[in-house]
Design a protein around this motif. Structure first.
Motif, PDB file in Angstrom:
ATOM      1  N   PRO A  78       0.852  -1.190   0.000  1.00 35.13           N
ATOM      2  CA  PRO A  78       0.000   0.000   0.000  1.00 35.13           C
ATOM      3  C   PRO A  78       0.887   1.238   0.000  1.00 35.13           C
ATOM      4  O   PRO A  78       1.902   1.268   0.690  1.00 35.13           O
ATOM      5  CB  PRO A  78      -0.779  -0.099   1.312  1.00 35.13           C
ATOM      6  CG  PRO A  78      -0.318  -1.312   2.009  1.00 35.13           C
ATOM      7  CD  PRO A  78       0.654  -2.047   1.147  1.00 35.13           C
ATOM      8  N   ASP A 114       3.212   7.391   2.783  1.00 36.56           N
ATOM      9  CA  ASP A 114       3.001   8.824   2.635  1.00 36.56           C
ATOM     10  C   ASP A 114       3.848   9.393   1.512  1.00 36.56           C
ATOM     11  O   ASP A 114       3.445  10.301   0.806  1.00 36.56           O
ATOM     12  CB  ASP A 114       3.394   9.561   3.924  1.00 36.56           C
ATOM     13  CG  ASP A 114       2.769   8.908   5.125  1.00 36.56           C
ATOM     14  OD1 ASP A 114       1.593   8.552   5.017  1.00 36.56           O
ATOM     15  OD2 ASP A 114       3.459   8.758   6.146  1.00 36.56           O
ATOM     16  N   VAL A 115       5.048   8.874   1.373  1.00 37.66           N
ATOM     17  CA  VAL A 115       6.048   9.635   0.645  1.00 37.66           C
ATOM     18  C   VAL A 115       6.838   8.821  -0.377  1.00 37.66           C
ATOM     19  O   VAL A 115       6.987   9.227  -1.523  1.00 37.66           O
ATOM     20  CB  VAL A 115       7.055  10.249   1.671  1.00 37.66           C
ATOM     21  CG1 VAL A 115       8.237  10.861   0.953  1.00 37.66           C
ATOM     22  CG2 VAL A 115       6.357  11.314   2.515  1.00 37.66           C
ATOM     23  N   THR A 116       7.349   7.666   0.020  1.00 42.31           N
ATOM     24  CA  THR A 116       8.354   6.990  -0.790  1.00 42.31           C
ATOM     25  C   THR A 116       7.711   6.250  -1.952  1.00 42.31           C
ATOM     26  O   THR A 116       6.801   5.445  -1.752  1.00 42.31           O
ATOM     27  CB  THR A 116       9.144   5.990   0.079  1.00 42.31           C
ATOM     28  OG1 THR A 116       9.446   6.626   1.308  1.00 42.31           O
ATOM     29  CG2 THR A 116      10.424   5.567  -0.611  1.00 42.31           C
ATOM     30  N   ARG A 168      13.176  -0.963  -0.867  1.00 45.29           N
ATOM     31  CA  ARG A 168      12.896   0.478  -0.858  1.00 45.29           C
ATOM     32  C   ARG A 168      14.038   1.182  -1.562  1.00 45.29           C
ATOM     33  O   ARG A 168      15.180   0.738  -1.475  1.00 45.29           O
ATOM     34  CB  ARG A 168      12.802   1.022   0.566  1.00 45.29           C
ATOM     35  CG  ARG A 168      11.844   0.300   1.467  1.00 45.29           C
ATOM     36  CD  ARG A 168      11.873   0.895   2.881  1.00 45.29           C
ATOM     37  NE  ARG A 168      10.927   1.974   3.046  1.00 45.29           N
ATOM     38  CZ  ARG A 168      11.212   3.246   3.118  1.00 45.29           C
ATOM     39  NH1 ARG A 168      12.453   3.653   3.031  1.00 45.29           N
ATOM     40  NH2 ARG A 168      10.273   4.149   3.291  1.00 45.29           N
ATOM     41  N   THR A 175      13.611  -6.967   6.071  1.00 44.94           N
ATOM     42  CA  THR A 175      12.669  -8.063   6.305  1.00 44.94           C
ATOM     43  C   THR A 175      11.241  -7.517   6.357  1.00 44.94           C
ATOM     44  O   THR A 175      10.996  -6.404   6.825  1.00 44.94           O
ATOM     45  CB  THR A 175      12.970  -8.778   7.633  1.00 44.94           C
ATOM     46  OG1 THR A 175      13.041  -7.797   8.668  1.00 44.94           O
ATOM     47  CG2 THR A 175      14.270  -9.542   7.564  1.00 44.94           C
ATOM     48  N   ILE A 204       7.567  -7.541   7.900  1.00 49.75           N
ATOM     49  CA  ILE A 204       6.923  -7.906   9.175  1.00 49.75           C
ATOM     50  C   ILE A 204       5.453  -8.224   8.892  1.00 49.75           C
ATOM     51  O   ILE A 204       4.692  -7.336   8.503  1.00 49.75           O
ATOM     52  CB  ILE A 204       7.026  -6.758  10.208  1.00 49.75           C
ATOM     53  CG1 ILE A 204       8.498  -6.409  10.448  1.00 49.75           C
ATOM     54  CG2 ILE A 204       6.328  -7.146  11.500  1.00 49.75           C
ATOM     55  CD1 ILE A 204       8.706  -5.354  11.516  1.00 49.75           C
ATOM     56  N   GLN A 261       0.115   4.228   9.311  1.00 52.03           N
ATOM     57  CA  GLN A 261       0.646   3.533   8.130  1.00 52.03           C
ATOM     58  C   GLN A 261       2.033   2.927   8.383  1.00 52.03           C
ATOM     59  O   GLN A 261       2.562   2.229   7.525  1.00 52.03           O
ATOM     60  CB  GLN A 261       0.720   4.486   6.932  1.00 52.03           C
ATOM     61  CG  GLN A 261      -0.640   4.914   6.387  1.00 52.03           C
ATOM     62  CD  GLN A 261      -1.306   5.981   7.236  1.00 52.03           C
ATOM     63  OE1 GLN A 261      -0.635   6.733   7.933  1.00 52.03           O
ATOM     64  NE2 GLN A 261      -2.630   6.041   7.183  1.00 52.03           N
ATOM     65  N   ASN A 262       2.609   3.219   9.554  1.00 55.14           N
ATOM     66  CA  ASN A 262       3.945   2.688   9.854  1.00 55.14           C
ATOM     67  C   ASN A 262       3.954   1.720  11.030  1.00 55.14           C
ATOM     68  O   ASN A 262       5.016   1.404  11.572  1.00 55.14           O
ATOM     69  CB  ASN A 262       4.923   3.843  10.128  1.00 55.14           C
ATOM     70  CG  ASN A 262       5.233   4.642   8.863  1.00 55.14           C
ATOM     71  OD1 ASN A 262       5.090   4.129   7.766  1.00 55.14           O
ATOM     72  ND2 ASN A 262       5.643   5.888   9.021  1.00 55.14           N
ATOM     73  N   ASP A 315       9.311   1.661   8.329  1.00 59.29           N
ATOM     74  CA  ASP A 315       9.557   2.989   7.765  1.00 59.29           C
ATOM     75  C   ASP A 315      10.290   3.895   8.751  1.00 59.29           C
ATOM     76  O   ASP A 315       9.705   4.813   9.337  1.00 59.29           O
ATOM     77  CB  ASP A 315       8.222   3.622   7.324  1.00 59.29           C
ATOM     78  CG  ASP A 315       8.420   4.928   6.575  1.00 59.29           C
ATOM     79  OD1 ASP A 315       9.592   5.332   6.380  1.00 59.29           O
ATOM     80  OD2 ASP A 315       7.393   5.534   6.196  1.00 59.29           O
TER      81      ASP A 315
HETATM   82  N1  LIG Z   1       9.237  -4.076   6.663  1.00 58.61           N
HETATM   83  C1  LIG Z   1       7.930  -4.017   6.397  1.00 58.61           C
HETATM   84  N2  LIG Z   1       7.094  -4.983   6.836  1.00 58.61           N
HETATM   85  C2  LIG Z   1       5.777  -4.940   6.540  1.00 58.61           C
HETATM   86  N3  LIG Z   1       5.195  -3.979   5.811  1.00 58.61           N
HETATM   87  C3  LIG Z   1       5.960  -2.976   5.344  1.00 58.61           C
HETATM   88  C4  LIG Z   1       7.355  -2.929   5.611  1.00 58.61           C
HETATM   89  N4  LIG Z   1       7.854  -1.822   5.033  1.00 58.61           N
HETATM   90  C5  LIG Z   1       6.820  -1.205   4.427  1.00 58.61           C
HETATM   91  N5  LIG Z   1       5.665  -1.893   4.610  1.00 58.61           N
HETATM   92  C6  LIG Z   1       4.339  -1.554   4.056  1.00 58.61           C
HETATM   93  O1  LIG Z   1       4.507  -0.690   2.940  1.00 58.61           O
HETATM   94  C7  LIG Z   1       3.899   0.582   3.187  1.00 58.61           C
HETATM   95  C8  LIG Z   1       4.765   1.704   2.593  1.00 58.61           C
HETATM   96  O2  LIG Z   1       6.106   1.588   3.066  1.00 58.61           O
HETATM   97  P1  LIG Z   1       6.833   2.749   3.875  1.00 58.61           P
HETATM   98  O3  LIG Z   1       8.187   2.224   4.183  1.00 58.61           O
HETATM   99  O4  LIG Z   1       6.007   3.150   5.055  1.00 58.61           O
HETATM  100  O5  LIG Z   1       6.907   3.915   2.793  1.00 58.61           O
HETATM  101  P2  LIG Z   1       6.579   5.495   2.876  1.00 58.61           P
HETATM  102  O6  LIG Z   1       7.900   6.155   3.117  1.00 58.61           O
HETATM  103  O7  LIG Z   1       6.026   5.799   1.528  1.00 58.61           O
HETATM  104  O8  LIG Z   1       5.601   5.769   3.955  1.00 58.61           O
HETATM  105  C9  LIG Z   1       3.751   0.665   4.711  1.00 58.61           C
HETATM  106  O9  LIG Z   1       2.696   1.529   5.074  1.00 58.61           O
HETATM  107  C10 LIG Z   1       3.462  -0.788   5.044  1.00 58.61           C
HETATM  108  O10 LIG Z   1       2.115  -1.103   4.753  1.00 58.61           O
END
Ligand SMILES: Nc1ncnc2c1ncn2[C@@H]1O[C@H](COP(=O)(O)OP(=O)(O)O)[C@@H](O)[C@H]1O
Ligand SMILES: [Mg+2]
Length: 283
Positions: A24, A27-29, A41, A85, A87, A151-152, A165
């Motif tokens: 999903p 916010d940003v990346t 990422r 990894t 989660i 979201q994190n 994140d």
């Molecule tokens: N290590 C992880 N384990 C489980 N889900 C993850 C993980 N990293 C990211 N996600 C999922 O991917 C989404 C977007 O990744 P995130 O690292 O939060 O990017 P952003 O910087 O865009 O917020 C998260 O909201 C989460 O749903």
């Protein structure tokens, strides 16, 4: 494990077996994907510092119910992406569903953040320093997450069991991180800015649940509203500056995030007495 143990040299050799799954949008990346049990990422300027911090958290056993509560940094993959990894669990999407808004989950987020602070004690980002913060560097009390949004946070059985994140992690204070998490999860914002799913929440009662589960001191309870308002002012300035770099931050700014932050600041100051009284009332 040595906290600074060679994160720059670490490589992730793909076994080529996992299916590619889009995650999903956060916010940003742009470009966060899941492949098998890993997350890829884009590599960023803070990635090495974050990797060292994640190594530290793993080495001190930052776990909930025996499972790692933060991702491991596995290394750069063949395409130069950070590999972490995955989660397993549920993570809120932009539109918050009712399961994200329970008091039990809110309380467990406070417990998770408090556990992170305990696990972070003693970590000094010497070998891989974090990039300096824009505008105002927070005082150094510990390195911590600083972006504990719905979201994190990974949720299992209605409880917060993991943080992902760590892009905004860095030196700060426990209270700053804790108030910031409360702001996102209570949430602390003018009700005109609450999505339909969050309307009707008793924000002050939820803030008290969060404060009690975080063991905020009397002094912290007294200062919380004003502190959060001051942080809103700082956040407004930082967001505007980041928006100048374009990308996701610019999009957030165009969507009006600055106005939402300013309304939050005023809402907090208007309610300062009520917030202090609620936080100091007996359980
Ligand atoms: N290590 C992880 N384990 C489980 N889900 C993850 C993980 N990293 C990211 N996600 C999922 O991917 C989404 C977007 O990744 P995130 O690292 O939060 O990017 P952003 O910087 O865009 O917020 C998260 O909201 C989460 O749903
Ligand atoms: Mg995110």
């Amino acid at each position: 494990m040595v906290p600074d143990g060679g994160v720059r040299a670490r490589r992730y050799l793909d076994d080529g077996r996992g299916a590619v799954v889009e995650l999903p949008a956060g916010d940003v990346t742009v470009g966060v994907i899941r492949i098998g049990e890993t997350v890829r990422r884009p590599h960023q300027r803070q990635s090495w510092a974050v990797a060292s911090y994640l190594d530290h958290l793993a080495s001190v056993g930052f776990t909930i119910d025996g499972s790692p509560a933060s991702p491991r940094f596995l290394g750069l993959d063949a395409e130069g992406r950070d590999t972490l990894t995955f989660i397993p669990g549920d993570v809120a999407e932009a539109v918050l569903e009712p399961w994200v808004l329970t008091d039990a989950l809110l309380e467990s987020v406070a417990v998770l953040v408090t556990a992170l602070h305990r696990a972070s004690a003693g970590f000094e980002p010497v070998a891989e320093p974090f990039p300096a913060r824009e505008i105002a560097q927070d005082p150094f009390e510990l390195v911590t997450h600083l972006d504990v949004t719905p979201q994190n946070v990974v949720v299992r059985d209605g409880r917060a069991i993991g943080l992902v994140d760590f892009d905004l992690a860095g030196p700060s204070t426990r209270f700053t991180d804790s108030v910031n998490a409360a702001m996102h999860w209570v949430p602390l914002r003018d009700p005109v800015d609450l999505p339909a799913s969050s309307r009707g929440l008793d924000q002050l009662a939820r803030l008290k649940i969060f404060a009690d589960a975080s063991d905020w001191t009397v002094a912290e309870r007294r200062s919380c509203a004003r502190f959060a308002a001051d942080r809103a002012a700082l956040s407004w300035r930082r967001m505007r500056l980041r928006a100048e770099s374009g990308g996701g931050w610019a999009r957030l700014w165009q969507e009006g995030v600055g106005d939402v932050i300013e309304r939050r600041r005023l809402w907090l100051l208007d309610r300062e007495t009520a917030i202090v009284n609620t936080l100091l009332s007996p359980v």
